[in-house]
Design a protein around this motif. Structure first.
Motif, short mmCIF file in Angstrom:
data_model
loop_
_atom_site.label_atom_id
_atom_site.label_comp_id
_atom_site.label_asym_id
_atom_site.label_seq_id
_atom_site.Cartn_x
_atom_site.Cartn_y
_atom_site.Cartn_z
N GLU A 33 0.83 -1.20 0.00
CA GLU A 33 0.00 0.00 0.00
C GLU A 33 0.87 1.26 0.00
O GLU A 33 0.59 2.22 -0.70
N GLN A 34 1.95 1.23 0.79
CA GLN A 34 2.82 2.40 0.90
C GLN A 34 3.64 2.63 -0.36
O GLN A 34 3.75 3.74 -0.86
N VAL A 35 4.20 1.57 -0.92
CA VAL A 35 5.18 1.68 -2.01
C VAL A 35 4.52 1.74 -3.38
O VAL A 35 5.01 2.44 -4.29
N GLY A 36 3.43 1.02 -3.56
CA GLY A 36 2.81 0.97 -4.88
C GLY A 36 3.73 0.31 -5.88
O GLY A 36 4.25 -0.79 -5.63
N ASP A 37 3.97 0.99 -7.01
CA ASP A 37 4.84 0.41 -8.04
C ASP A 37 6.22 1.05 -8.07
O ASP A 37 6.97 0.91 -9.03
N LYS A 38 6.59 1.77 -6.99
CA LYS A 38 7.87 2.48 -6.94
C LYS A 38 8.98 1.59 -6.36
O LYS A 38 8.73 0.51 -5.84
N LYS A 39 10.22 2.08 -6.47
CA LYS A 39 11.38 1.32 -6.02
C LYS A 39 11.81 1.72 -4.60
O LYS A 39 11.65 2.86 -4.19
N VAL A 40 12.41 0.73 -3.92
CA VAL A 40 12.88 0.91 -2.55
C VAL A 40 14.35 0.53 -2.49
O VAL A 40 14.77 -0.49 -3.05
N LEU A 41 15.14 1.34 -1.78
CA LEU A 41 16.57 1.09 -1.62
C LEU A 41 16.85 0.62 -0.20
O LEU A 41 16.31 1.18 0.76
N LEU A 42 17.70 -0.39 -0.05
CA LEU A 42 18.05 -0.91 1.26
C LEU A 42 19.54 -1.20 1.33
O LEU A 42 20.09 -1.87 0.46
N ALA A 43 20.20 -0.71 2.39
CA ALA A 43 21.59 -1.10 2.68
C ALA A 43 21.53 -2.42 3.43
O ALA A 43 21.10 -2.47 4.58
N LEU A 44 21.95 -3.48 2.78
CA LEU A 44 21.85 -4.83 3.33
C LEU A 44 23.21 -5.23 3.91
O LEU A 44 24.12 -5.62 3.18
N LEU A 65 12.58 -3.87 -4.89
CA LEU A 65 13.58 -3.62 -3.84
C LEU A 65 14.97 -3.73 -4.44
O LEU A 65 15.30 -4.71 -5.10
N VAL A 66 15.80 -2.71 -4.20
CA VAL A 66 17.20 -2.72 -4.62
C VAL A 66 18.05 -2.80 -3.37
O VAL A 66 18.05 -1.87 -2.54
N CYS A 67 18.77 -3.90 -3.19
CA CYS A 67 19.64 -4.09 -2.02
C CYS A 67 21.09 -3.75 -2.40
O CYS A 67 21.57 -4.17 -3.46
N VAL A 68 21.76 -3.01 -1.54
CA VAL A 68 23.17 -2.69 -1.73
C VAL A 68 23.95 -3.27 -0.56
O VAL A 68 23.71 -2.91 0.60
N HIS A 69 24.86 -4.19 -0.85
CA HIS A 69 25.72 -4.76 0.18
C HIS A 69 27.15 -4.26 -0.02
O HIS A 69 27.76 -4.51 -1.05
N VAL A 70 27.65 -3.54 0.97
CA VAL A 70 29.01 -3.00 0.91
C VAL A 70 29.92 -3.86 1.78
O VAL A 70 29.73 -3.95 3.00
N ASN A 71 30.89 -4.48 1.15
CA ASN A 71 31.91 -5.25 1.88
C ASN A 71 33.09 -4.31 2.16
O ASN A 71 33.84 -3.98 1.25
#
Length: 327
Positions: A33-44, A65-71
């Motif tokens: 309901e909150q996001v609809g068809d838009k994209k979400v970014l997450l620092a994983l 959902l776009v996850c970004v994992h920084v090593n």
């Protein structure tokens, strides 16, 4: 979207698989309901909170959902590989993996003061994440693994995975599906989502990672020894059934050497210190009495398998007077 800062008094504790499933279904509907068809970014990061949020959002919105994992090169052995295996290979997540090891370790060269190390790691983490975020198009929301103790302890401001604050110019609407849960409830939700035990039951891990357990100025060879010794400790504690009985355990490698003997010749290598504590609130900690056979096996393996090490020690210091971490 209104996000309450206070847990309702009548909110039921999530302590069964059935309650966890009900919570997941509720949050999936709310996120959609909150996001609809838009994209979400997450620092994983691979920690409990961000991993559970990632799995929950994948269930709700999939590739949006776009996850970004920084090593940052200061992870424990196999942690980044586990993030890739679980989220990219098993859950088919939209995952961006950044190996920034050289970037972080170059900045940390010859830096020995603990607080300075923490600031360098935190600031650089935010820079790397900001750089990656700026390359992405169409991001409208930022997901965070905020949990209820974060709200209580920081007046609603989530320290970004305990590393440092997010850039102030990131004007995204927040998605925080576990913000009213305690850590044990987050773990219950993670189990219901099918995340592996080693990820859901992961111990508290400092934001600067092994950077505060490789004491003094970090060197790559000593960091490697620390990572290998820590992996042996975790493996043997798991075999001995101690993983669920000891609140936190890890190894430390100080920045000094000690005399030893290897292959009949004098050696001048590092000590490895084993730290294990039990606690309820992390304010007062006791040191568990580990079976001698377990400690001996860990010692034998570290001395045989980890290069550059000639001694293994067990830290007997409670809190107070000692803190849990050495730095």
């Amino acid at each position: 979207m209104y996000l309450p800062n206070k847990r309702p008094e009548n909110m039921q504790r999530i302590n069964t698989p059935e309650l966890a499933e009900a919570f997941i279904n509720e949050q999936v509907a709310l996120v959609r309901e909150q996001v609809g068809d838009k994209k979400v970014l997450l620092a994983l990061s691979g920690g409990v909170d961000s991993s559970v949020v990632a799995a929950l959002l994948i269930k709700a919105i999939g590739k949006q959902l776009v996850c970004v994992h920084v090593n940052h090169g200061l992870m424990r052995k196999g942690e980044s590989e586990q993030v890739i295996e679980v989220f990219q290979n098993q859950l088919d997540a939209n995952l961006i993996y950044i190996d920034a090891t050289d970037r972080f370790l170059d900045l940390l060269k010859d830096v020995s003061e603990p607080e300075t190390k923490r600031k360098i790691i935190g600031n650089e983490f935010v820079k790397v994440f900001d750089e990656e975020a700026s390359k992405l198009k169409g991001i409208s929301f930022l997901a965070q693994g905020t949990i209820y103790p974060d709200i209580i302890e920081s007046d609603g401001v989530k320290a970004h995975h305990n590393v440092g604050g997010l850039p102030e110019d990131m004007q995204f609407e927040l998605v925080e599906p576990v913000r009213l849960l305690y850590k044990d409830e987050v773990r219950e939700v993670g189990r219901a989502l099918g995340l592996p035990r080693g990820m859901v039951d992961r111990q508290p891990f400092p934001g600067p990672g092994l950077g505060v357990r490789c004491l003094g100025a970090i060197t790559r060879d000593r960091l490697h020894a620390l990572r290998e010794a820590d992996a042996i400790l975790r493996e043997e504690f798991d075999k001995a059934g101690l993983t669920d009985k000891v609140w936190q355990f890890f190894t430390v490698v100080p920045d000094f050497r000690s005399t030893g003997v290897k292959n009949g010749k004098r050696a001048f290598d590092w000590p490895v210190i084993i730290r294990a504590v039990n606690t309820v609130d992390a304010m007062v900690c006791t040191v568990p009495e580990i079976d001698w056979a377990v400690l001996k096996k860990i010692t034998d393996r570290i001395l045989a398998e980890v290069s550059g090490v000639c001694r293994v020690l067990y830290d007997l210091s409670p809190k107070p007077n000692a803190t849990i971490e050495w730095e």
